[in-house]
Structures are given as structure tokens and as C-alpha cells.
Enzyme design. Structure first.
Site, PDB file in Angstrom:
ATOM      1  N   GLY A  50      -4.765  -1.826   5.252  1.00 43.73           N
ATOM      2  CA  GLY A  50      -3.950  -2.948   4.766  1.00 43.73           C
ATOM      3  C   GLY A  50      -4.582  -4.302   5.050  1.00 43.73           C
ATOM      4  N   ARG A  51      -5.039  -4.517   6.286  1.00 40.60           N
ATOM      5  CA  ARG A  51      -5.571  -5.835   6.648  1.00 40.60           C
ATOM      6  C   ARG A  51      -6.997  -6.037   6.163  1.00 40.60           C
ATOM      7  NH1 ARG A  51      -4.258  -2.655  10.819  1.00 40.60           N
ATOM      8  NH2 ARG A  51      -5.849  -1.947  12.263  1.00 40.60           N
ATOM      9  N   LYS A  65       0.838  -1.202   0.000  1.00 40.67           N
ATOM     10  CA  LYS A  65       0.000   0.000   0.000  1.00 40.67           C
ATOM     11  C   LYS A  65       0.875   1.255   0.000  1.00 40.67           C
ATOM     12  CE  LYS A  65      -3.581   2.306   2.663  1.00 40.67           C
ATOM     13  NZ  LYS A  65      -4.413   2.297   3.849  1.00 40.67           N
ATOM     14  N   HIS A  99      -3.285 -33.234  17.777  1.00 37.76           N
ATOM     15  CA  HIS A  99      -2.110 -34.023  18.181  1.00 37.76           C
ATOM     16  C   HIS A  99      -0.976 -33.125  18.649  1.00 37.76           C
ATOM     17  CE1 HIS A  99      -3.841 -37.798  16.755  1.00 37.76           C
ATOM     18  NE2 HIS A  99      -4.452 -37.007  15.876  1.00 37.76           N
ATOM     19  N   LYS A 152      10.098  -0.866  13.584  1.00 39.70           N
ATOM     20  CA  LYS A 152      10.594  -0.525  12.234  1.00 39.70           C
ATOM     21  C   LYS A 152      11.665   0.557  12.335  1.00 39.70           C
ATOM     22  CE  LYS A 152       6.196  -0.991   9.694  1.00 39.70           C
ATOM     23  NZ  LYS A 152       5.200  -0.224   8.938  1.00 39.70           N
ATOM     24  N   GLU A 168      10.646  -4.987   3.997  1.00 44.96           N
ATOM     25  CA  GLU A 168      10.689  -6.382   3.546  1.00 44.96           C
ATOM     26  C   GLU A 168      10.310  -6.497   2.063  1.00 44.96           C
ATOM     27  OE1 GLU A 168       9.189  -5.207   6.228  1.00 44.96           O
ATOM     28  OE2 GLU A 168       9.170  -6.640   7.889  1.00 44.96           O
ATOM     29  N   GLU A 209      -3.947  -6.891  15.230  1.00 42.62           N
ATOM     30  CA  GLU A 209      -3.488  -5.570  14.786  1.00 42.62           C
ATOM     31  C   GLU A 209      -4.636  -4.561  14.916  1.00 42.62           C
ATOM     32  OE1 GLU A 209      -0.173  -4.864  11.689  1.00 42.62           O
ATOM     33  OE2 GLU A 209      -1.975  -4.407  10.553  1.00 42.62           O
TER      34      GLU A 209
HETATM   35  O1  F6P Z   1       2.667  -4.406   9.813  1.00 42.71           O
HETATM   36  C1  F6P Z   1       2.291  -3.098   9.598  1.00 42.71           C
HETATM   37  C2  F6P Z   1       1.677  -2.877   8.270  1.00 42.71           C
HETATM   38  O2  F6P Z   1       1.558  -1.500   8.083  1.00 42.71           O
HETATM   39  C3  F6P Z   1       0.352  -3.581   8.068  1.00 42.71           C
HETATM   40  O3  F6P Z   1      -0.708  -2.919   8.606  1.00 42.71           O
HETATM   41  C4  F6P Z   1       0.315  -3.689   6.594  1.00 42.71           C
HETATM   42  O4  F6P Z   1      -0.638  -4.609   6.201  1.00 42.71           O
HETATM   43  C5  F6P Z   1       1.729  -4.114   6.301  1.00 42.71           C
HETATM   44  O5  F6P Z   1       2.502  -3.371   7.224  1.00 42.71           O
HETATM   45  C6  F6P Z   1       2.201  -3.922   4.906  1.00 42.71           C
HETATM   46  O6  F6P Z   1       2.185  -2.584   4.535  1.00 42.71           O
HETATM   47  P1  F6P Z   1       2.317  -2.147   3.018  1.00 42.71           P
HETATM   48  O7  F6P Z   1       1.142  -2.704   2.289  1.00 42.71           O
HETATM   49  O8  F6P Z   1       2.298  -0.653   3.030  1.00 42.71           O
HETATM   50  O9  F6P Z   1       3.601  -2.691   2.486  1.00 42.71           O
END
Ligand code: F6P
Length: 548
Positions: free
Chosen positions: A255-256, A198, A372, A510, A204, A341
Site C-alpha cells: 500500500g505505501r 487495495k 516559527h 480496526k 473509511e 509503518e
Molecule cells: O493503515 C493500514 C493500511 O493497510 C495501509 O497499509 C494501507 O495503505 C491503508 O491501510 C489502506 O488500505 P487499502 O488500500 O486496502 O484501503
């Protein structure tokens, strides 16, 4: 900002405290079933695509009436409407929360024109990727958190609907082993990379995207425009990265909550435009139920109220998710982000520290595997952990499963369902010491008194569970199930008076990571706490230096 009273400031809260002390604490499920021959009928509910059995929960009509009063006191219906209408209920970020608009037919929700235009463009692209003449056999989706968990969970759940010969891979972790494992068997000419972020700033995702691009060029690939696409609300950053095929979305999609937006592109590629529209339709049906059904017959509302009852009155600190369908094995991970979250917050909307607990720990594993592993604790441990069983009546093994194999797998499905029912039954029924005693006599241990052995083998029972049944695991039913969870999280968050739509808690780690990174190159441990400095020094040497 607190237009609506917090749950503890509602008159029903005090009444619930009294009710818990006098009745709720002692509630016994076995007695309830003995007393109420129609308990299943009274406490089960057919919502769109989901039949819910709430009867094995520690709840009585009196409890429910008080919880419903609490919901009214807290203005739940008005809060719900504020979300659907697009008010900026995510007040710490000044944003509306309109994932429901993404699955509404045109004209029934805000932003209809832009939503439909974006959907059509995304679905057309998905269909073109599916077309044989494009030559894509592998799609690598790079994203993390909300830009990974939803699409990854849905594609896995709907494997039986995925176009034969098409493989979807999800890479999220900054750990290079994740990407390396996926790239090992791929060829650049037949691979499409989707970079999903987003913000297009997530460490990452950018690291994996950079590495994927390096691999693509190193393997002789050249046409980035054809082999890389981005789903993002930051098209400029994607362009600076070198991606020109971009699908945008809006800040009012959290995002979620974004799998319904262009972030769902890998889902659309996997199951096609018609399948994706079915997913949206299932979610929209659940939206209609949540928005329109009376509170007492409203499944997300009832589940959210139960969550509050268990967390704030019984003091249960976690909930276990047990999907009895192999396709749903990532659902617990998806729900961890959705719930923890969203509702893992310790201050109310005005910034006041809360005097009560919020999000439980949500965790789980596909049944029967969980049985199990940790079900021992669910049955006999010191904590009471409500369990949510999810079962699917009709399996869908795929067209390749025929004849004798089909018979075997059908039979296994019956075993799966029997296991699911047996577990909720065992949690509720338990086994008394007297019953256990009857069983221990012939095998009584020589070193342990028979009575003590019977205690080891007894089960307290009265452990609550909810069972959710789907007819089949289809795009439509999965859409409804996910929307059910979204709204249930909304309900408990609304009553707790928190902002379920921000996530400031992920920021500190972060920022510290970005500050630590150069120290891996420089070795400078100055100003760090002793533990971090010690670990850094240990990680840097005597092996090869880690570059920043
Ligand atoms: O973990 C934090 C967060 O901001 C989430 O809310 C989001 O889904 C994720 O990082 C990924 O963010 P982005 O879509 O901006 O890479």
C-alpha cells in the site's frame, strides 16, 4: 527466515560500540569542519536528481568504514537483490516486494508485460478524463493511508504541472467533515470519483465511497459507470459496490509503495501520461543508483546507515523533515507512513524481540513555517533531533506569475533558500555563552544575572542535519526523491533484521472499532474496561443517539 545476520550479531556492531564510546559520542561538527577543509566535497554526493550534503552529520571516515562493514556483514547487497528479483521478502504475508518493477522499462524487471499493460490502460483512461469532451472539472479521490498519501502528496507537489481548470480533491478521513467540505462546491455532471483501496475492505474508504454515491444519486446523477472508477486488487468487491470501471494491481505492491501503480491514477489525470512516465523514470533512475552504486557512494545506503548510527548509538529518537518548498508540505505526512509503518517493528524476522530501537519518529512541516513553531526545540531543547532539509534551486511559480510579481516571488525564493541554509548552519554552529554575553550587556535584564541570561540565549550547536537539493521540483526529480526515501527505509529495515513490508500493528485497532460500533447503538458497555465504557456512555447521551 533469517538468512542474513541481524545488525547486533555482526562483528562490526561490537566494533561500532567501541568506536562510539571512544570517538563517536564526542564528535563535534565544528571541529570536523576546522580539521577537514574539504568536508563538504568529501561528504556530498550527486545521486540521480538529488544532491545530498551529508557533511553536517556526526560521522567520520572511521565511522563510515565500520557502518559499511556492518552493511556487508548483514548481507545488505544480497537482501537488496532479493527484493529486486521478486523473492517473497515480505515473509509474514508470503509476498514479493516489487514496486521497483512498476517503474522499470519493459524487460528489466519481473512482471514486465502485465505492468506495461496495466500502465497503458491507466494512462489512456487518465488522458480521456483530461480530454475536454468528457467534461470533468473535478476529480474526487477517496482512499486512505497508502491509497491516499502518495497521490495526494505528489499532486500537491506538482501543482504547477496540473492541467489548468482541473481540480483534484483527496478525501481520506472517516470524519464526514472531510467529504462534506469537498462536495459543497461540486456538481455531479462534472465530477469523477475514484475509489482507491487495495483491499476494498477499508472502513473509511468504503464509508466515504458510499456517501459519495448517495450524494451523486441524490443530486440527480445516474451514470455510475461513467462517474465512478476504482483502483484496487479486489475487483470483485468493487463490482459488488457497483463500480465497473476498475483498474487492478497485484499483491506484490505494498500500500505505501503503490503510488507508482494504478493508485497513481489521480497523478496521471493531474499531470498527464507524459508527466507520469517522467515520475516513473525519476524513480527508476534512483533504483539503478541504489542497485548499482558502490555502497560507499550509494545515497540510500548512506542515509540508512546514518539512521542506524543515530538511532542505535547516539540514541536519537526522532528525525525532523523540513521541506523548503510549499509544494512538499505533505511530504512529512507521506514519510511518516513510509518509514513508521515500514520500520515501526519490535521483533525480527524470526519473531525474536529486538534488543535495540527501530524506527524513529518522523515528523515535520514546510519551511519556513516550522521555524516559527518548533525550531526553538531543535536549537535549544534537551533532545538532539537530526533534521533533513530539502530545498529546490529553481522555483516554478507558473505562467501567470509575470512582471513585478515575478520579481517579488523570485526574491522570496532567495529568502527561502537563505533561511534553509541559515537553519542548518545555526544548528551546527550554535552560539557560546561568551558570544551571547557580548550581546546581552546593553539589554541585560534587571531580574536575571547577565550570565544566566547569556545561557538562555546560547545555543549548544553540534546538531546534525542533512540537506537534499533538487534543481527543480519536477515529476522526474520528485520520483527520484520518493524512491530515495523508499530505499533508505529498506536499508535500515534490512540491517535491523525486520520485515519492513507488513503492518500488523494497524489491525487490533480496526478489529476493536468494529466491535465497538454496535455498542454506540445498543449502549451496551458490558465487558468493557471502565474508561472505554465511561467514554461510550458519555458520547451516547444525552444528545441524539448515534446509529451504528
Ligand atoms: O493503515 C493500514 C493500511 O493497510 C495501509 O497499509 C494501507 O495503505 C491503508 O491501510 C489502506 O488500505 P487499502 O488500500 O486496502 O484501503
Amino acid at each position: 527466515m533469517n538468512l542474513f545476520p541481524r545488525c547486533d550479531r555482526s562483528p562490526a556492531w561490537a566494533a561500532l560500540q567501541d568506536h562510539f564510546r571512544l570517538e563517536g559520542r564526542q564528535f563535534d561538527l565544528r571541529e570536523a569542519f576546522a580539521r577537514e577543509p574539504r568536508r563538504f566535497e568529501d561528504w556530498s554526493l550527486q545521486a540521480p536528481e538529488v544532491l545530498a550534503d551529508l557533511s553536517k552529520n556526526r560521522i567520520s571516515t572511521a565511522t563510515l568504514q565500520l557502518l559499511l562493514q556492518l552493511a556487508r556483514d548483514c548481507g545488505l547487497e544480497a537482501q537488496r537483490e532479493a527484493m529486486f528479483q521478486g523473492e517473497a521478502i515480505n515473509h509474514t504475508e508470503g509476498r514479493a516486494v516489487l514496486h521497483t518493477a512498476l517503474r522499470a522499462p519493459q524487460g528489466q524487471a519481473p512482471h514486465g508485460d502485465e505492468v506495461q499493460a496495466s500502465l497503458q490502460r491507466m494512462l489512456a483512461f487518465a488522458e480521456s478524463v483530461r480530454a475536454d469532451d468528457r467534461g470533468f472539472s473535478d476529480v474526487v479521490h477517496i482512499g486512505i493511508g497508502g491509497s491516499d498519501l502518495g497521490p495526494a502528496m505528489v499532486v500537491q507537489a506538482l501543482q504547477s504541472c496540473v492541467k489548468p481548470g482541473l481540480r483534484l480533491h483527496f478525501v481520506s478521513n472517516v470524519d464526514g467533515h472531510d467529504l462534506a467540505g469537498v462536495l459543497r462546491d461540486l456538481k455531479p455532471a462534472s465530477t469523477l470519483f475514484i475509489v482507491a483501496s487495495k483491499t476494498f475492505t477499508t472502513q473509511e474508504t468504503l464509508a466515504n465511497a458510499r456517501a459519495a454515491k448517495a450524494w451523486f444519486l441524490q443530486q440527480g446523477g445516474s451514470d455510475i459507470a461513467r462517474h465512478f472508477a476504482a483502483t484496487t486488487s479486489n475487483a470483485q468487491a468493487a463490482a459488488e459496490f457497483g463500480i465497473t470501471t476498475t483498474f487492478g494491481f497485484w499483491d506484490w505492491v505494498g500500500g505505501r509503495y503503490s503510488l507508482w501503480s494504478v493508485i497513481g491514477l489521480p497523478i496521471a489525470i493531474a499531470i498527464g501520461a507524459a508527466g507520469f512516465r517522467e515520475l516513473l523514470a525519476g524513480a527508476h533512475a534512483m533504483d539503478g543508483h541504489f542497485r548499482g552504486a558502490p555502497l560507499a557512494r550509494n545515497l540510500p545506503v548512506l542515509l540508512g546507515l546514518l539512521d542506524l548510527w543515530y538511532r542505535n548509538f547516539h540514541g536519537f529518537g526522532s528525525r525532523s523533515i523540513a521541506p523548503y518548498h510549499q509544494g512538499l508540505r505533505r511530504l512529512p505526512a507521506y514519510l511518516q507512513q513510509l518509514e513508521m509503518e515500514s520500520n515501526g517493528k519490535r521483533v525480527d524476522r524470526e519473531g525474536q524481540v529486538l534488543p535495540y530501537a527501530t524506527s524513529p519518529v518522523v515528523w515535520g512541516e514546510a519551511g519556513t513555517n516550522g521555524q516559527h513553531a518548533y525550531f526553538q526545540m531543535l536549537h535549544q531543547g534537551t533532545d538532539v533531533i537530526p533534521v533533513e532539509f530539502i530545498a529546490v534551486r529553481q522555483p516554478d511559480f507558473g505562467a501567470h506569475v509575470q512582471g513585478a510579481l515575478r520579481e517579488c516571488l523570485q526574491d522570496q525564493h532567495t529568502k527561502l533558500l537563505a533561511n534553509c541554509l541559515a537553519q542548518s548552519q545555526a544548528l551546527m554552529q550554535g552560539k557560546t555563552e561568551a558570544e551571547a554575553l557580548g550581546e546581552t550587556a546593553p539589554t541585560a535584564s534587571r531580574t536575571l544575572a547577565t550570565q544566566a541570561l547569556a545561557r538562555h540565549r546560547s545555543f549548544p550547536g553540534n546538531r546534525p542535519s542533512t540537506t537534499l537539493l533538487l534543481e527543480r521540483l519536477s515529476p522526474r526529480s520528485l520520483g527520484a526523491l520518493v524512491a530515495l526515501y523508499e530505499h533508505r527505509v529498506f536499508v535500515s529495515g534490512a540491517l535491523w533484521g525486520i520485515n519492513s513490508f507488513d503492518q500488523w500493528g494497524v489491525e487490533l485497532g480496526k478489529a476493536l472499532c468494529n466491535r465497538l460500533l454496535p455498542r454506540f447503538a445498543s449502549g451496551d458497555g458490558g465487558g468493557l474496561d471502565g474508561s472505554t465504557a465511561g467514554l461510550l456512555a458519555h458520547l451516547r447521551g444525552p444528545g441524539p443517539e448515534v446509529s451504528a
